[in-house]
Design a protein around this motif. Structure first.
Motif, PDB file in Angstrom:
ATOM      1  N   LEU A 374       0.825  -1.197   0.000  1.00 12.32           N
ATOM      2  CA  LEU A 374       0.000   0.000   0.000  1.00 12.32           C
ATOM      3  C   LEU A 374       0.863   1.253   0.000  1.00 12.32           C
ATOM      4  N   SER A 375       1.928   1.252   0.817  1.00 11.90           N
ATOM      5  CA  SER A 375       2.815   2.415   0.892  1.00 11.90           C
ATOM      6  C   SER A 375       3.490   2.680  -0.449  1.00 11.90           C
ATOM      7  N   GLU A 376       3.913   1.606  -1.131  1.00 13.07           N
ATOM      8  CA  GLU A 376       4.554   1.774  -2.432  1.00 13.07           C
ATOM      9  C   GLU A 376       3.554   2.275  -3.478  1.00 13.07           C
ATOM     10  N   THR A 377       2.314   1.793  -3.398  1.00 12.13           N
ATOM     11  CA  THR A 377       1.291   2.257  -4.340  1.00 12.13           C
ATOM     12  C   THR A 377       0.985   3.733  -4.123  1.00 12.13           C
ATOM     13  N   VAL A 378       0.926   4.148  -2.851  1.00 10.73           N
ATOM     14  CA  VAL A 378       0.723   5.567  -2.541  1.00 10.73           C
ATOM     15  C   VAL A 378       1.863   6.396  -3.113  1.00 10.73           C
ATOM     16  N   ARG A 379       3.087   5.937  -2.913  1.00  9.72           N
ATOM     17  CA  ARG A 379       4.245   6.671  -3.435  1.00  9.72           C
ATOM     18  C   ARG A 379       4.167   6.791  -4.952  1.00  9.72           C
ATOM     19  N   ASP A 380       3.824   5.690  -5.627  1.00 12.51           N
ATOM     20  CA  ASP A 380       3.759   5.719  -7.091  1.00 12.51           C
ATOM     21  C   ASP A 380       2.707   6.716  -7.568  1.00 12.51           C
ATOM     22  N   CYS A 381       1.550   6.733  -6.894  1.00 14.44           N
ATOM     23  CA  CYS A 381       0.477   7.655  -7.296  1.00 14.44           C
ATOM     24  C   CYS A 381       0.892   9.104  -7.087  1.00 14.44           C
ATOM     25  N   LEU A 382       1.497   9.402  -5.943  1.00 18.89           N
ATOM     26  CA  LEU A 382       1.905  10.777  -5.659  1.00 18.89           C
ATOM     27  C   LEU A 382       3.057  11.205  -6.553  1.00 18.89           C
ATOM     28  N   SER A 383       3.976  10.274  -6.831  1.00 16.71           N
ATOM     29  CA  SER A 383       5.119  10.604  -7.695  1.00 16.71           C
ATOM     30  C   SER A 383       4.669  10.865  -9.120  1.00 16.71           C
ATOM     31  N   SER A 384       3.742  10.059  -9.616  1.00 17.41           N
ATOM     32  CA  SER A 384       3.287  10.233 -11.004  1.00 17.41           C
ATOM     33  C   SER A 384       2.511  11.528 -11.153  1.00 17.41           C
ATOM     34  N   ALA A 385       1.882  11.989 -10.055  1.00 19.37           N
ATOM     35  CA  ALA A 385       1.127  13.241 -10.131  1.00 19.37           C
ATOM     36  C   ALA A 385       2.049  14.427 -10.350  1.00 19.37           C
ATOM     37  N   GLY A 386       3.294  14.290  -9.899  1.00 17.28           N
ATOM     38  CA  GLY A 386       4.228  15.392 -10.086  1.00 17.28           C
ATOM     39  C   GLY A 386       5.483  14.962 -10.805  1.00 17.28           C
ATOM     40  N   LYS A 387       5.327  13.974 -11.698  1.00 17.97           N
ATOM     41  CA  LYS A 387       6.487  13.397 -12.360  1.00 17.97           C
ATOM     42  C   LYS A 387       7.131  14.370 -13.331  1.00 17.97           C
ATOM     43  N   SER A 388       8.451  14.386 -13.345  1.00 17.96           N
ATOM     44  CA  SER A 388       9.206  15.240 -14.261  1.00 17.96           C
ATOM     45  C   SER A 388      10.210  14.387 -15.004  1.00 17.96           C
ATOM     46  N   GLU A 389      10.568  14.843 -16.183  1.00 19.49           N
ATOM     47  CA  GLU A 389      11.568  14.120 -16.967  1.00 19.49           C
ATOM     48  C   GLU A 389      12.966  14.301 -16.394  1.00 19.49           C
ATOM     49  N   ARG A 390      13.160  15.323 -15.580  1.00 19.58           N
ATOM     50  CA  ARG A 390      14.490  15.624 -15.051  1.00 19.58           C
ATOM     51  C   ARG A 390      14.766  14.775 -13.815  1.00 19.58           C
ATOM     52  N   ASN A 391      15.887  14.097 -13.810  1.00 15.02           N
ATOM     53  CA  ASN A 391      16.285  13.273 -12.676  1.00 15.02           C
ATOM     54  C   ASN A 391      17.458  13.920 -11.963  1.00 15.02           C
ATOM     55  N   GLY A 392      17.368  14.012 -10.627  1.00 12.12           N
ATOM     56  CA  GLY A 392      18.511  14.483  -9.843  1.00 12.12           C
ATOM     57  C   GLY A 392      18.504  15.962  -9.555  1.00 12.12           C
ATOM     58  N   THR A 393      18.006  16.790 -10.479  1.00  7.47           N
ATOM     59  CA  THR A 393      18.014  18.233 -10.273  1.00  7.47           C
ATOM     60  C   THR A 393      16.599  18.766 -10.370  1.00  7.47           C
ATOM     61  N   GLY A 394      16.178  19.507  -9.361  1.00 10.24           N
ATOM     62  CA  GLY A 394      14.850  20.101  -9.376  1.00 10.24           C
ATOM     63  C   GLY A 394      14.865  21.444  -8.686  1.00 10.24           C
ATOM     64  N   LEU A 395      13.814  22.206  -8.916  1.00 13.21           N
ATOM     65  CA  LEU A 395      13.695  23.514  -8.295  1.00 13.21           C
ATOM     66  C   LEU A 395      13.326  23.365  -6.825  1.00 13.21           C
ATOM     67  N   GLY A 396      13.773  24.348  -6.027  1.00 12.36           N
ATOM     68  CA  GLY A 396      13.569  24.248  -4.590  1.00 12.36           C
ATOM     69  C   GLY A 396      12.589  25.233  -4.009  1.00 12.36           C
ATOM     70  N   SER A 397      11.997  26.101  -4.825  1.00  9.81           N
ATOM     71  CA  SER A 397      11.061  27.078  -4.269  1.00  9.81           C
ATOM     72  C   SER A 397      10.161  27.631  -5.367  1.00  9.81           C
ATOM     73  N   GLU A 398       9.029  28.190  -4.944  1.00  6.03           N
ATOM     74  CA  GLU A 398       8.113  28.844  -5.870  1.00  6.03           C
ATOM     75  C   GLU A 398       8.788  30.032  -6.534  1.00  6.03           C
ATOM     76  N   ARG A 399       9.647  30.726  -5.787  1.00  5.46           N
ATOM     77  CA  ARG A 399      10.378  31.874  -6.337  1.00  5.46           C
ATOM     78  C   ARG A 399      11.236  31.441  -7.522  1.00  5.46           C
ATOM     79  N   GLN A 400      11.954  30.323  -7.360  1.00  2.32           N
ATOM     80  CA  GLN A 400      12.790  29.824  -8.443  1.00  2.32           C
ATOM     81  C   GLN A 400      11.939  29.437  -9.653  1.00  2.32           C
ATOM     82  N   LYS A 401      10.783  28.823  -9.396  1.00  2.90           N
ATOM     83  CA  LYS A 401       9.905  28.404 -10.498  1.00  2.90           C
ATOM     84  C   LYS A 401       9.457  29.607 -11.316  1.00  2.90           C
ATOM     85  N   LYS A 402       9.046  30.695 -10.649  1.00  2.00           N
ATOM     86  CA  LYS A 402       8.576  31.876 -11.367  1.00  2.00           C
ATOM     87  C   LYS A 402       9.684  32.475 -12.228  1.00  2.00           C
TER      88      LYS A 402
END
Length: 461
Positions: A374-402
């Motif tokens: 169940l825990s792994e299924t929850v993780r998969d669902c939440l991860s796919s909801a915010g899945k990105s093609e970029r691995n390893g590097t991501g933005l750290g704040s809303e300010r950076q996103k804007k």
């Protein structure tokens, strides 16, 4: 910055550990002449003044009357090889609340100023020891709720986001250089046609788009998801809530309607932090208080990032269960992900699971079986909801996103221009893109943004 409280080089001090009884407490100080000031309340002033950077000096903190206050170790850091880029010292004293406060107050009476929130990290930034992505990563690590969220923040602290942004800037700068040559030495009219290779800009656009998309996933790891347990009365929601938390938080009873209001707790779903809500069972009731609880359950399900809908596997799904799930499926394009959880699967009289186009997991909250799946299924669902093609590097704040979105818009506009436009128009777009990326790392950042960033740090950081 316009905030006059952030005065560069002025000696500052702060308590860097929690004010609670512990083995050790740390009081840190930084700024011009901070080690000289500290030596005046130290039992071995000559040893402290002669200490090299990255060394430790043993002695006692003494009061103005030269009475011993506490036995300490002082870690010495010399500019520029320190966190702030200034001379620094960290006093490791005994961790009693009164002891730590006494050492800190003595520093304030000896020429130090009380540090503002985030002032140590701010000094690291203005002294070139950290860019804004690293400075914000410090706060992320402090606020992290799981090992995975801490690891992602640590990657930004190590510089992976800065390096990615720097790579994008190089693509843009190389394109600008090619255009500038065309403007200075034109063979034909100054137009876009055949004047430069757009391959570098295409790379910049792709990298910026991936960075922008990474924020949705990173935000889940930082802020946590809202996971709501729903289902009919006696489906086992409270039992599952307790089993997943590994503690008796919710009252469990065979009496229908026992849970009348929601309770919540933080939980780690295989690295993703989440607020797990146990809610009142969904049913029609004449009890006014229980009815309010049912209404709150429905409201929470609408605001959830994920719904775990529990069904008693012995009795199966009734019309209300089917209606809830089917309504959810019909709204799945804009709705909340749902996992159908079949509970009490240790029973011998289980009902067959209907075929629904959504994840289904079989568990026994009472015996603890199936919780890992169940825990792994929850993780998969939440991860796919915010899945990105970029691995390893991501933005750290809303300010950076804007800022990244602003840069991406500028690059897209530059690529959309046709031969009808002069090259100067493309140059302006690309310069605007560089300015936006400068806001991400702090090369170009308005004072009010800086104040907002560091004002949310804890004192001593």
């Amino acid at each position: 910055m316009t905030n006059v409280k952030y005065t560069p080089e002025e000696p500052i001090a702060a308590i860097a550990t929690a004010l609670a009884p512990s083995a050790l407490g740390i009081v840190r100080c930084s700024g011009r002449n901070c080690i000289e000031l500290l030596s005046k309340i130290f039992s071995r002033p000559k040893a402290l003044l002669a200490a090299k950077g990255n060394t430790i000096v043993y002695g006692w903190i003494v009061s103005a009357e030269k009475s011993a206050l506490d036995e300490v170790l002082i870690s010495v850091f010399r500019a520029p090889k320190s966190f702030t880029g200034e001379d620094m010292a960290e006093i490791s004293c005994h961790g009693g609340v009164h002891v730590v406060q006494s050492v800190f107050n003595l520093l304030l009476n000896s020429g130090f100023r009380r540090a503002e929130r985030g002032e140590f990290t701010f000094r690291a930034y203005i002294n070139g020891k950290a860019d804004l992505t690293k400075a914000e990563a410090v706060r992320e690590i402090i606020d992290s709720k799981t090992n995975e969220s801490q690891s992602r923040a640590a990657g930004r602290l190590a510089g992976n986001l800065y390096e990615t942004v720097d790579s994008v800037k190089k693509h843009i700068i190389d394109t600008l250089a090619a255009i500038e040559v065309e403007i200075e030495y034109p063979e034909d009219e100054e137009t876009i046609a055949d004047s430069f290779d757009s391959a570098e800009l295409e790379k910049a656009r792709n990298d910026l788009a991936e960075l922008r998309d990474s924020w949705k996933s990173e935000k889940i790891y930082q802020d946590g998801a809202r996971v709501v347990l729903c289902g009919r009365t006696n489906a086992g929601k409270s039992s599952l809530f307790n089993a997943m938390l590994k503690e008796d938080r919710a009252i469990v009873s065979d009496i229908e309607g026992t849970t009348r209001d929601f309770i919540e707790s933080w939980i780690d779903f295989s690295g993703i932090p989440a607020r797990l809500f146990d809610t009142a069972g969904l049913r029609k009731t004449d009890d006014a208080i229980e009815a309010v609880g049912v209404e709150r359950t429905l409201d929470l399900s609408k605001e959830a990032d994920l719904i775990l809908y529990l069904v008693d596997s012995r009795s199966g799904m009734n019309e209300d269960d089917i209606a809830f799930v089917q309504n959810h499926i019909s709204d799945s394009g804009n709705g909340t992900p749902l996992i159908l959880v079949w509970n009490k699967c240790d029973a011998t009289d289980e009902q067959e699971s209907p075929a629904f186009p959504l994840p289904q997991v079989r568990i026994s909250a009472k015996k603890g079986t199936g919780l890992g799946a169940l825990s792994e299924t929850v993780r998969d669902c939440l991860s796919s909801a915010g899945k990105s093609e970029r691995n390893g590097t991501g933005l750290g704040s809303e300010r950076q996103k804007k800022s990244v979105e602003k840069a991406l818009d500028c690059v897209n506009h530059a690529l959309s221009l046709t031969e009808e436009y002069a090259l100067d128009a493309v140059v302006q777009d690309l310069e605007d893109a560089l300015d936006a990326l400068g806001e991400v790392t702090g090369d170009v950042t308005p004072d009010d943004v800086l104040e907002s960033i560091f004002a949310h740090f804890c004192v001593g950081k």
